[in-house]
Motif scaffolding. Structure first.
Motif, PDB file in Angstrom:
ATOM      1  N   PRO A 166     -10.729  -1.758  -6.491  1.00 53.66           N
ATOM      2  CA  PRO A 166      -9.969  -1.259  -7.645  1.00 53.66           C
ATOM      3  C   PRO A 166      -8.767  -2.135  -8.009  1.00 53.66           C
ATOM      4  N   CYS A 167      -9.028  -3.149  -8.832  1.00 58.64           N
ATOM      5  CA  CYS A 167      -7.986  -4.128  -9.197  1.00 58.64           C
ATOM      6  C   CYS A 167      -6.714  -3.480  -9.732  1.00 58.64           C
ATOM      7  N   ASP A 168      -6.889  -2.416 -10.494  1.00 59.29           N
ATOM      8  CA  ASP A 168      -5.744  -1.769 -11.124  1.00 59.29           C
ATOM      9  C   ASP A 168      -4.881  -1.005 -10.129  1.00 59.29           C
ATOM     10  N   GLN A 169      -5.324  -0.904  -8.864  1.00 58.01           N
ATOM     11  CA  GLN A 169      -4.574  -0.153  -7.863  1.00 58.01           C
ATOM     12  C   GLN A 169      -4.100  -1.028  -6.714  1.00 58.01           C
ATOM     13  N   GLY A 170      -4.122  -2.341  -6.898  1.00 54.50           N
ATOM     14  CA  GLY A 170      -3.722  -3.260  -5.827  1.00 54.50           C
ATOM     15  C   GLY A 170      -2.232  -3.274  -5.631  1.00 54.50           C
ATOM     16  N   ALA A 171      -1.788  -3.828  -4.594  1.00 51.39           N
ATOM     17  CA  ALA A 171      -2.522  -4.684  -3.674  1.00 51.39           C
ATOM     18  C   ALA A 171      -3.389  -3.825  -2.748  1.00 51.39           C
ATOM     19  N   ASN A 172      -4.644  -4.269  -2.577  1.00 50.43           N
ATOM     20  CA  ASN A 172      -5.611  -3.523  -1.793  1.00 50.43           C
ATOM     21  C   ASN A 172      -5.791  -4.141  -0.415  1.00 50.43           C
ATOM     22  N   VAL A 173      -5.895  -3.261   0.582  1.00 47.49           N
ATOM     23  CA  VAL A 173      -6.074  -3.659   1.979  1.00 47.49           C
ATOM     24  C   VAL A 173      -7.218  -2.823   2.541  1.00 47.49           C
ATOM     25  N   LEU A 174      -8.162  -3.494   3.185  1.00 45.75           N
ATOM     26  CA  LEU A 174      -9.339  -2.830   3.737  1.00 45.75           C
ATOM     27  C   LEU A 174      -9.364  -3.034   5.247  1.00 45.75           C
ATOM     28  N   VAL A 175      -9.543  -1.946   5.996  1.00 49.48           N
ATOM     29  CA  VAL A 175      -9.557  -2.010   7.456  1.00 49.48           C
ATOM     30  C   VAL A 175     -10.927  -1.589   7.966  1.00 49.48           C
ATOM     31  N   TYR A 176     -11.530  -2.470   8.747  1.00 48.79           N
ATOM     32  CA  TYR A 176     -12.802  -2.175   9.413  1.00 48.79           C
ATOM     33  C   TYR A 176     -12.584  -2.133  10.904  1.00 48.79           C
ATOM     34  N   PRO A 177     -13.334  -1.335  11.650  1.00 47.39           N
ATOM     35  CA  PRO A 177     -14.620  -0.773  11.295  1.00 47.39           C
ATOM     36  C   PRO A 177     -14.552   0.588  10.616  1.00 47.39           C
ATOM     37  N   GLU A 178     -13.372   1.135  10.402  1.00 46.46           N
ATOM     38  CA  GLU A 178     -13.267   2.482   9.836  1.00 46.46           C
ATOM     39  C   GLU A 178     -13.573   2.549   8.349  1.00 46.46           C
ATOM     40  N   SER A 179     -13.614   1.406   7.665  1.00 45.71           N
ATOM     41  CA  SER A 179     -13.827   1.355   6.211  1.00 45.71           C
ATOM     42  C   SER A 179     -12.737   2.125   5.475  1.00 45.71           C
ATOM     43  N   VAL A 180     -11.501   1.891   5.859  1.00 43.91           N
ATOM     44  CA  VAL A 180     -10.350   2.532   5.228  1.00 43.91           C
ATOM     45  C   VAL A 180      -9.789   1.585   4.171  1.00 43.91           C
ATOM     46  N   LEU A 181      -9.695   2.075   2.941  1.00 41.59           N
ATOM     47  CA  LEU A 181      -9.135   1.282   1.855  1.00 41.59           C
ATOM     48  C   LEU A 181      -7.761   1.820   1.493  1.00 41.59           C
ATOM     49  N   TYR A 182      -6.773   0.955   1.600  1.00 42.07           N
ATOM     50  CA  TYR A 182      -5.413   1.273   1.171  1.00 42.07           C
ATOM     51  C   TYR A 182      -5.178   0.652  -0.200  1.00 42.07           C
ATOM     52  N   ARG A 183      -4.400   1.331  -1.017  1.00 42.96           N
ATOM     53  CA  ARG A 183      -4.079   0.817  -2.345  1.00 42.96           C
ATOM     54  C   ARG A 183      -2.570   0.823  -2.551  1.00 42.96           C
ATOM     55  N   ASN A 184      -2.117   0.037  -3.520  1.00 39.42           N
ATOM     56  CA  ASN A 184      -0.693  -0.064  -3.855  1.00 39.42           C
ATOM     57  C   ASN A 184       0.157  -0.420  -2.635  1.00 39.42           C
ATOM     58  N   VAL A 185      -0.372  -1.261  -1.766  1.00 45.05           N
ATOM     59  CA  VAL A 185       0.343  -1.652  -0.551  1.00 45.05           C
ATOM     60  C   VAL A 185       1.414  -2.679  -0.895  1.00 45.05           C
ATOM     61  N   THR A 186       2.577  -2.517  -0.294  1.00 45.67           N
ATOM     62  CA  THR A 186       3.686  -3.461  -0.435  1.00 45.67           C
ATOM     63  C   THR A 186       4.018  -4.018   0.945  1.00 45.67           C
ATOM     64  N   PRO A 187       4.775  -5.102   0.998  1.00 45.63           N
ATOM     65  CA  PRO A 187       5.181  -5.625   2.303  1.00 45.63           C
ATOM     66  C   PRO A 187       5.927  -4.599   3.154  1.00 45.63           C
ATOM     67  N   GLU A 188       6.624  -3.692   2.520  1.00 43.66           N
ATOM     68  CA  GLU A 188       7.372  -2.666   3.243  1.00 43.66           C
ATOM     69  C   GLU A 188       6.457  -1.660   3.943  1.00 43.66           C
ATOM     70  N   ASP A 189       5.198  -1.572   3.534  1.00 45.93           N
ATOM     71  CA  ASP A 189       4.235  -0.643   4.134  1.00 45.93           C
ATOM     72  C   ASP A 189       3.550  -1.196   5.378  1.00 45.93           C
ATOM     73  N   VAL A 190       3.653  -2.476   5.602  1.00 48.55           N
ATOM     74  CA  VAL A 190       2.864  -3.138   6.643  1.00 48.55           C
ATOM     75  C   VAL A 190       3.191  -2.627   8.046  1.00 48.55           C
ATOM     76  N   ALA A 191       4.449  -2.492   8.394  1.00 44.32           N
ATOM     77  CA  ALA A 191       4.817  -2.008   9.732  1.00 44.32           C
ATOM     78  C   ALA A 191       4.278  -0.601   9.966  1.00 44.32           C
ATOM     79  N   GLU A 192       4.310   0.245   8.936  1.00 45.10           N
ATOM     80  CA  GLU A 192       3.771   1.599   9.061  1.00 45.10           C
ATOM     81  C   GLU A 192       2.257   1.576   9.292  1.00 45.10           C
TER      82      GLU A 192
END
Length: 106
Positions: A58-84
């Motif tokens: 979903p380009c309109d909801q980026g920045a997008n981050v995908l985590v495998y093997p759980e297939s979890v898609l995060y959207r609207n991620v900022t650098p401030e969210d990374v530690a969390e």
């Protein structure tokens, strides 16, 4: 490098004048650098791979981050969210609910 238990993909796609925008235009390069910095700070190389990628959805909801093997898609991620994301999901095993892409998107 051993086989990773988790693999994090950060979309850095930057198509010119895409009608839905792009993750790169929404700061995904800074998000990628924040993931790499956090991995280095924690010395979390064993069992965790972090890779930049092309479009993952979903380009309109980026920045997008995908985590495998759980297939979890995060959207609207900022650098401030990374530690969390590291603390809750990558270390603790619990996805960060406020950043999850809804089922209608993923």
């Amino acid at each position: 490098m051993s086989k990773p238990a988790r693999h994090v993909f950060i979309c850095t796609q930057n198509p010119p004048q895409h009608p839905r925008g792009s993750c790169a235009a929404k700061g995904s390069t800074a998000v990628l650098q924040a993931f790499w910095a956090e991995q280095q700070k924690r010395q979390a190389y064993e069992g965790l791979a972090i890779t930049y990628s092309g479009c993952i959805g979903p380009c309109d909801q980026g920045a997008n981050v995908l985590v495998y093997p759980e297939s979890v898609l995060y959207r609207n991620v900022t650098p401030e969210d990374v530690a969390e994301i590291f603390d809750a999901h990558l270390v603790g095993g619990t996805p960060v609910g406020r950043l999850l892409a809804p089922g209608s998107v993923w």
